[in-house]
Design a protein around this motif. Structure first.
Motif, PDB file in Angstrom:
ATOM      1  N   SER A 167       0.802  -1.273   0.120  1.00  0.00           N
ATOM      2  CA  SER A 167       0.163  -0.039   0.212  1.00  0.00           C
ATOM      3  C   SER A 167       1.108   1.163  -0.361  1.00  0.00           C
ATOM      4  O   SER A 167       0.437   2.268  -0.625  1.00  0.00           O
ATOM      5  N   ALA A 168       1.946   1.210   0.800  1.00  0.00           N
ATOM      6  CA  ALA A 168       2.917   2.432   0.850  1.00  0.00           C
ATOM      7  C   ALA A 168       3.714   2.710  -0.293  1.00  0.00           C
ATOM      8  O   ALA A 168       3.768   3.753  -0.920  1.00  0.00           O
ATOM      9  N   ARG A 169       3.857   1.531  -1.208  1.00  0.00           N
ATOM     10  CA  ARG A 169       4.794   1.424  -2.503  1.00  0.00           C
ATOM     11  C   ARG A 169       3.653   2.342  -3.559  1.00  0.00           C
ATOM     12  O   ARG A 169       4.112   3.023  -4.503  1.00  0.00           O
ATOM     13  N   GLY A 170       2.381   1.898  -3.380  1.00  0.00           N
ATOM     14  CA  GLY A 170       1.625   2.486  -4.491  1.00  0.00           C
ATOM     15  C   GLY A 170       1.306   3.979  -4.259  1.00  0.00           C
ATOM     16  O   GLY A 170       1.425   4.841  -5.134  1.00  0.00           O
ATOM     17  N   LEU A 171       1.428   4.377  -2.870  1.00  0.00           N
ATOM     18  CA  LEU A 171       1.259   5.902  -2.606  1.00  0.00           C
ATOM     19  C   LEU A 171       2.611   6.756  -2.948  1.00  0.00           C
ATOM     20  O   LEU A 171       2.510   7.744  -3.547  1.00  0.00           O
ATOM     21  N   LEU A 172       3.628   6.003  -2.906  1.00  0.00           N
ATOM     22  CA  LEU A 172       5.083   6.623  -3.194  1.00  0.00           C
ATOM     23  C   LEU A 172       5.672   6.453  -4.288  1.00  0.00           C
ATOM     24  O   LEU A 172       6.731   6.829  -4.806  1.00  0.00           O
ATOM     25  N   ASP A 173       4.929   5.481  -5.331  1.00  0.00           N
ATOM     26  CA  ASP A 173       5.571   5.167  -6.432  1.00  0.00           C
ATOM     27  C   ASP A 173       6.154   5.962  -7.379  1.00  0.00           C
ATOM     28  O   ASP A 173       7.273   5.851  -7.897  1.00  0.00           O
ATOM     29  N   ARG A 174       5.294   7.185  -7.537  1.00  0.00           N
ATOM     30  CA  ARG A 174       5.898   8.271  -8.334  1.00  0.00           C
ATOM     31  C   ARG A 174       7.294   8.991  -8.051  1.00  0.00           C
ATOM     32  O   ARG A 174       7.772   9.695  -8.596  1.00  0.00           O
ATOM     33  N   TYR A 175       7.600   8.870  -6.593  1.00  0.00           N
ATOM     34  CA  TYR A 175       8.731   9.417  -5.963  1.00  0.00           C
ATOM     35  C   TYR A 175      10.050   8.320  -5.931  1.00  0.00           C
ATOM     36  O   TYR A 175      11.153   8.675  -5.593  1.00  0.00           O
ATOM     37  N   LEU A 176       9.808   7.221  -6.249  1.00  0.00           N
ATOM     38  CA  LEU A 176      10.829   5.973  -6.195  1.00  0.00           C
ATOM     39  C   LEU A 176      11.556   6.259  -7.556  1.00  0.00           C
ATOM     40  O   LEU A 176      11.028   6.268  -8.496  1.00  0.00           O
ATOM     41  N   PRO A 177      12.889   6.000  -7.279  1.00  0.00           N
ATOM     42  CA  PRO A 177      13.898   5.968  -8.797  1.00  0.00           C
ATOM     43  C   PRO A 177      13.404   4.759  -9.537  1.00  0.00           C
ATOM     44  O   PRO A 177      13.526   3.793  -8.840  1.00  0.00           O
ATOM     45  N   ARG A 178      13.769   5.114 -10.657  1.00  0.00           N
ATOM     46  CA  ARG A 178      13.434   4.053 -11.821  1.00  0.00           C
ATOM     47  C   ARG A 178      14.635   3.503 -12.483  1.00  0.00           C
ATOM     48  O   ARG A 178      15.394   4.550 -13.095  1.00  0.00           O
ATOM     49  N   PHE A 179      15.418   2.538 -12.029  1.00  0.00           N
ATOM     50  CA  PHE A 179      16.465   2.040 -12.558  1.00  0.00           C
ATOM     51  C   PHE A 179      16.408   0.523 -12.664  1.00  0.00           C
ATOM     52  O   PHE A 179      16.013  -0.306 -11.798  1.00  0.00           O
TER      53      PHE A 179
END
Length: 325
Positions: free
Chosen positions: A147-159
């Motif tokens: 659930s927290a990942r869904g809320l923060l997904d846009r702020y997580l680095p993508r690599f």
């Protein structure tokens, strides 16, 4: 950033993949055809140095090439992983290496408004046969529940890095790869070479690849690199390789003999150097008492000329500082 390879696996992989054609063949088999068509493989230029931190250079080796993708500046980065256990934090490490590549690029090009793409590839090549199990995406390392990942997904680095997990492949699968002879044989020797008491017979399976290597423009040199690796990591002798050299001919036999003689001489020289180090440490200890660790390390890292100078000084010196002045 120049480094000496810290083990024979590093040395062998780095020597092979420092040739653009060999590195290009390894990259091609790990990307789709559409992307491959956009990369200027003919324009690849090796960038000197390493981006691996000093503490990890016994575990990995790396090469970096500058080129273009669709006529825009780009880099191709290959890291070779030789360890039996997957590095759980490899995605994080690869990101840090990519950032360091960008830092160097900015140092050399101080006014750009954009960054060049870096294509990161990890080659997991080890004789153990164990598969890679660590994440290839950085996001999988970040400790969040669903659930927290869904809320923060846009702020997580993508690599994410490309992974070529050749460790579980058998020799037949490696032989079928569309690689240069040198790159294909490097992966095969990583598989069958280390500690193999049957290497003399097992290597006969790739006699055709070895002949192709020898017949290449730098065949003798590339065969020497391969044989050097086998003598260092394998349980093999000149006599064990005789059936192979009988098949490959006099050029192969000459390389094997010359390589064996060179390694034997190198081993004798290292033995003499180790003896000089031991003697100097003993002389210093007798005269000045137990040595600080830094002094012992300095002696162990010294070259022959420096050891000779210090051995003369210790006879008349009144302190350690006079020996190492």
């Amino acid at each position: 950033m120049t480094k000496k390879p810290s083990n024979p696996h590093d040395a062998y992989a780095r020597q092979v993949l420092s040739r653009a054609a060999d590195a290009a063949s390894e990259i091609r088999v790990n990307i789709d055809a559409e992307l491959a068509a956009r990369i200027d493989f003919d324009g690849m230029v090796l960038v000197p140095g390493s981006f691996i931190t000093e503490d990890l250079r016994s575990q990995y080796s790396d090469v970096l090439y500058r080129t273009t993708i669709d006529d825009r500046g780009a880099y191709l980065y290959i890291l070779i992983e030789h360890q039996s256990c997957s590095d759980q934090l490899m995605a994080f490490r690869m990101l840090s290496y990519v950032v360091n590549i960008w830092r160097r690029h900015l140092d050399e090009n101080p006014t750009p408004q954009v960054l060049p793409v870096v294509v990161p590839l990890v080659v997991h090549s080890t004789h153990t046969g164990l598969r890679w199990t660590a994440p290839t995406q950085l996001g999988d390392l970040i400790d969040l529940d669903g659930s927290a990942r869904g809320l923060l997904d846009r702020y997580l680095p993508r690599f994410e890095f490309l992974l070529d997990d050749v460790a579980p492949l058998d020799v037949a699968a490696l032989r079928a790869r569309e690689l240069t002879p040198a790159a294909r044989l490097m992966l095969i020797m990583h598989k069958i070479g280390p500690g193999n008491p049957h290497l003399g017979s097992d290597i006969m399976e790739v006699v055709d690849e070895l002949r192709a290597l020898l017949d290449g423009p730098s065949g003798a040199r590339e065969f020497d690199i391969l044989v050097t690796y086998l003598f260092i990591v394998g349980d093999v002798s000149v006599a064990d390789l005789q059936p192979l050299t009988d098949r490959l001919g006099p050029r192969a036999k000459e390389v094997v003999m010359t390589t064996a003689e060179r390694l034997e001489a190198r081993g004798e020289a290292r033995g003499r150097a180790a003896g000089r180090v031991e003697m100097l440490v003993e002389q210093l200890t007798v005269k000045f008492g137990p040595l600080p660790g830094a002094v012992t390390e300095r002696v162990q890292l010294a070259d022959a000329e420096q050891l000779h100078l210090w051995a003369r000084r210790v006879l008349t010196a009144g302190s350690l500082s006079e020996v190492f002045a």
